[in-house]
Design a protein around this motif. Structure first.
Motif, PDB file in Angstrom:
ATOM      1  N   TRP A  26       0.698  -1.432  -0.100  1.00  0.00           N
ATOM      2  CA  TRP A  26      -0.116   0.081   0.087  1.00  0.00           C
ATOM      3  C   TRP A  26       0.872   1.304   0.075  1.00  0.00           C
ATOM      4  O   TRP A  26       0.591   2.134  -0.715  1.00  0.00           O
ATOM      5  CB  TRP A  26      -0.852  -0.079   1.322  1.00  0.00           C
ATOM      6  N   LEU A  27       1.826   1.339   0.984  1.00  0.00           N
ATOM      7  CA  LEU A  27       2.682   2.541   1.171  1.00  0.00           C
ATOM      8  C   LEU A  27       3.888   2.210   0.934  1.00  0.00           C
ATOM      9  O   LEU A  27       4.437   1.037   1.324  1.00  0.00           O
ATOM     10  CB  LEU A  27       2.227   3.141   2.405  1.00  0.00           C
ATOM     11  N   HIS A  28       4.790   3.339   0.182  1.00  0.00           N
ATOM     12  CA  HIS A  28       6.195   2.937   0.133  1.00  0.00           C
ATOM     13  C   HIS A  28       6.865   4.261   0.491  1.00  0.00           C
ATOM     14  O   HIS A  28       6.837   5.171  -0.005  1.00  0.00           O
ATOM     15  CB  HIS A  28       6.365   2.964  -1.624  1.00  0.00           C
ATOM     16  N   PRO A  29       7.764   3.871   1.748  1.00  0.00           N
ATOM     17  CA  PRO A  29       8.316   5.165   2.465  1.00  0.00           C
ATOM     18  C   PRO A  29       9.232   5.924   1.495  1.00  0.00           C
ATOM     19  O   PRO A  29       9.207   7.135   1.730  1.00  0.00           O
ATOM     20  CB  PRO A  29       8.963   4.451   3.473  1.00  0.00           C
ATOM     21  N   PRO A  30      10.203   5.337   0.582  1.00  0.00           N
ATOM     22  CA  PRO A  30      10.921   6.012  -0.098  1.00  0.00           C
ATOM     23  C   PRO A  30      10.251   6.885  -1.164  1.00  0.00           C
ATOM     24  O   PRO A  30      10.698   8.173  -1.455  1.00  0.00           O
ATOM     25  CB  PRO A  30      11.852   5.176  -0.950  1.00  0.00           C
ATOM     26  N   THR A  31       9.070   6.420  -1.654  1.00  0.00           N
ATOM     27  CA  THR A  31       8.328   7.589  -2.398  1.00  0.00           C
ATOM     28  C   THR A  31       7.536   8.417  -1.781  1.00  0.00           C
ATOM     29  O   THR A  31       7.556   9.654  -2.366  1.00  0.00           O
ATOM     30  CB  THR A  31       7.129   6.459  -3.166  1.00  0.00           C
ATOM     31  N   LEU A  32       7.189   8.292  -0.435  1.00  0.00           N
ATOM     32  CA  LEU A  32       6.582   9.288   0.287  1.00  0.00           C
ATOM     33  C   LEU A  32       7.759  10.495   0.417  1.00  0.00           C
ATOM     34  O   LEU A  32       7.215  11.594   0.476  1.00  0.00           O
ATOM     35  CB  LEU A  32       5.960   8.728   1.593  1.00  0.00           C
ATOM     36  N   ALA A  33       8.919   9.905   0.792  1.00  0.00           N
ATOM     37  CA  ALA A  33       9.760  10.954   1.217  1.00  0.00           C
ATOM     38  C   ALA A  33      10.294  11.680   0.027  1.00  0.00           C
ATOM     39  O   ALA A  33      10.492  12.894   0.047  1.00  0.00           O
ATOM     40  CB  ALA A  33      11.125  10.187   1.765  1.00  0.00           C
ATOM     41  N   ALA A  34      10.223  11.043  -1.254  1.00  0.00           N
ATOM     42  CA  ALA A  34      10.652  11.979  -2.214  1.00  0.00           C
ATOM     43  C   ALA A  34       9.347  12.796  -2.700  1.00  0.00           C
ATOM     44  O   ALA A  34       9.782  14.158  -3.195  1.00  0.00           O
ATOM     45  CB  ALA A  34      10.793  10.958  -3.506  1.00  0.00           C
ATOM     46  N   LEU A  35       8.269  12.330  -2.575  1.00  0.00           N
ATOM     47  CA  LEU A  35       7.376  13.149  -2.789  1.00  0.00           C
ATOM     48  C   LEU A  35       7.279  14.426  -1.889  1.00  0.00           C
ATOM     49  O   LEU A  35       6.886  15.844  -2.111  1.00  0.00           O
ATOM     50  CB  LEU A  35       5.876  12.360  -2.429  1.00  0.00           C
ATOM     51  N   ALA A  36       7.604  14.369  -0.387  1.00  0.00           N
ATOM     52  CA  ALA A  36       7.679  15.480   0.636  1.00  0.00           C
ATOM     53  C   ALA A  36       8.905  16.331   0.237  1.00  0.00           C
ATOM     54  O   ALA A  36       8.747  17.479   0.177  1.00  0.00           O
ATOM     55  CB  ALA A  36       7.992  14.704   1.732  1.00  0.00           C
ATOM     56  N   ASN A  86      -3.675   7.503   3.889  1.00  0.00           N
ATOM     57  CA  ASN A  86      -2.873   8.056   3.109  1.00  0.00           C
ATOM     58  C   ASN A  86      -2.389   9.529   3.280  1.00  0.00           C
ATOM     59  O   ASN A  86      -1.330   9.784   3.435  1.00  0.00           O
ATOM     60  CB  ASN A  86      -3.482   8.073   1.552  1.00  0.00           C
ATOM     61  N   SER A  87      -3.345   9.999   3.968  1.00  0.00           N
ATOM     62  CA  SER A  87      -3.365  11.635   4.203  1.00  0.00           C
ATOM     63  C   SER A  87      -2.369  11.533   5.496  1.00  0.00           C
ATOM     64  O   SER A  87      -1.369  12.475   5.482  1.00  0.00           O
ATOM     65  CB  SER A  87      -4.578  12.209   4.735  1.00  0.00           C
ATOM     66  N   LEU A  88      -2.630  10.584   6.507  1.00  0.00           N
ATOM     67  CA  LEU A  88      -1.574  10.685   7.504  1.00  0.00           C
ATOM     68  C   LEU A  88      -0.111  10.380   7.212  1.00  0.00           C
ATOM     69  O   LEU A  88       0.707  10.666   7.757  1.00  0.00           O
ATOM     70  CB  LEU A  88      -2.198   9.695   8.763  1.00  0.00           C
ATOM     71  N   ALA A  89      -0.083   9.474   6.199  1.00  0.00           N
ATOM     72  CA  ALA A  89       1.344   9.056   5.624  1.00  0.00           C
ATOM     73  C   ALA A  89       2.065  10.231   5.028  1.00  0.00           C
ATOM     74  O   ALA A  89       3.184  10.549   5.343  1.00  0.00           O
ATOM     75  CB  ALA A  89       1.111   7.897   4.872  1.00  0.00           C
ATOM     76  N   ILE A  90       1.217  11.051   4.481  1.00  0.00           N
ATOM     77  CA  ILE A  90       1.861  12.333   3.617  1.00  0.00           C
ATOM     78  C   ILE A  90       2.135  13.159   4.684  1.00  0.00           C
ATOM     79  O   ILE A  90       3.211  13.941   4.728  1.00  0.00           O
ATOM     80  CB  ILE A  90       0.702  12.753   2.524  1.00  0.00           C
ATOM     81  N   GLU A  91       1.415  13.520   5.587  1.00  0.00           N
ATOM     82  CA  GLU A  91       1.355  14.556   6.749  1.00  0.00           C
ATOM     83  C   GLU A  91       2.701  13.936   7.399  1.00  0.00           C
ATOM     84  O   GLU A  91       3.636  14.987   7.698  1.00  0.00           O
ATOM     85  CB  GLU A  91       0.492  14.328   7.805  1.00  0.00           C
ATOM     86  N   THR A  92       2.935  12.932   7.827  1.00  0.00           N
ATOM     87  CA  THR A  92       4.304  12.250   8.440  1.00  0.00           C
ATOM     88  C   THR A  92       5.467  12.637   7.486  1.00  0.00           C
ATOM     89  O   THR A  92       6.714  13.315   8.085  1.00  0.00           O
ATOM     90  CB  THR A  92       4.074  10.799   8.824  1.00  0.00           C
TER      91      THR A  92
END
Ligand SMILES: Nc1ncnc2c1ncn2[C@@H]1O[C@H](COP(=O)(O)OP(=O)(O)OP(=O)(O)O)[C@@H](O)[C@H]1O
Ligand SMILES: O=c1ccn([C@@H]2O[C@H](COP(=O)(O)O)[C@@H](O)[C@H]2O)c(=O)[nH]1
Length: 240
Positions: A26-36, A86-92
């Motif tokens: 569901w969620l990929h931390p490296p993708t979230l970090a790059a997005l941030a 997903n929103s909480l993951a992006i906030e984080t």
């Protein structure tokens, strides 16, 4: 400093599917970090950002209810809850990148995040915080595309940027039709009349009524949110 964007306050609509890991998790931390980091660069260029994220990496109500074991409204409730996750993951990820962000949900979950209300959301944006708008519209039978246009109109955004799997609006779904061609610019009327399914008709119709521009571009490198807004990455502008 990155090149200035033509829009000051942007409603960024993120594809849920684009947050998933290559193996489908569901969620990929490296993708979230790059997005941030990408969002941080966009803010450095002078933009104020509100975010709506989809739930396509977890649940789409129409799809699971089609199997017959769950009704559509309950399936949509699961979908809305997926957008909260997903929103909480992006906030984080944003907070970890040094970008102040807070989640506000249209579905009230006071022990988890703030409940969405327009005035506090405007206040957070005016202070330079990123507001992550979870839970879609809070109602079944809608999508997060419609939620994105609705919140953009409410929160005085200058444009909606739909950052998704494809680098613009095509004459047909480019994932299914390799001969499809990308438009540089379209009107809302043209997008509706040609039934271009990159966004649902309700979202295009609300954007037309609110005279809101929509930019569609890809979240995947070498494209980026900052690149789309500066004109360095390809995109389609849907505008009056
Ligand atoms: N005419 C078109 N032009 C471009 N993309 C299209 C078109 N018709 C259908 N699509 C599809 O629309 C998809 C984007 O919308 P979609 O609703 O699937 O995802 P999303 O809104 O970005 O979020 P989520 O993944 O959370 O559902 C693209 O991946 C593309 O395959
Ligand atoms: O206002 C809304 C927004 C979304 N939903 C449900 O959530 C999922 C995920 O959103 P996507 O836009 O498809 O990514 C959606 O399929 C609906 O089931 C909703 O009910 N109301």
């Amino acid at each position: 400093m990155p090149e200035a964007t033509p829009f000051r306050r942007i409603l960024l609509k993120l594809s849920g599917e684009a947050l998933a890991a290559p193996d489908g998790y569901w969620l990929h931390p490296p993708t979230l970090a790059a997005l941030a980091e990408d969002i941080a660069r966009t803010i450095e260029s002078g933009a104020e950002i509100a975010i709506v994220v989809g739930g396509g990496n977890m649940i789409r109500g129409a799809r699971i209810s089609a199997a017959g074991w769950i009704d559509r409204a309950t399936g949509d409730s699961l979908g809305m809850m997926a957008t909260v996750m997903n929103s909480l993951a992006i906030e984080t990820a944003l907070n970890a990148a040094g970008v102040p962000a807070r989640t506000m949900s249209a579905v009230s979950m006071p022990t988890i995040c703030e409940t969405y209300a327009r005035q506090p959301a405007l206040h957070h944006l005016d202070k330079g915080q990123v507001v992550v708008l979870a839970g879609g519209t809070g109602n079944p039978f809608f999508t997060t595309d419609t939620a994105a246009v609705l919140r953009a109109a409410e929160l005085r955004c200058d444009a909606v940027l739909k950052a998704t799997q494809v680098d613009g609006v095509y004459s047909a779904d480019p994932k299914k039709d390799p001969s499809a061609t990308r438009y540089d610019r379209l009107t809302h009327d043209e997008a509706i009349a040609r039934d271009l399914k990159v966004m649902d008709t309700a979202a295009f119709a609300l954007a037309r009524e609110s005279r809101l521009s929509i930019v569609v571009g890809s979240l995947h490198p070498p494209s980026s949110i900052a690149g789309i807004l500066s004109g360095e990455a390809p995109s389609t502008l849907v505008a009056p």
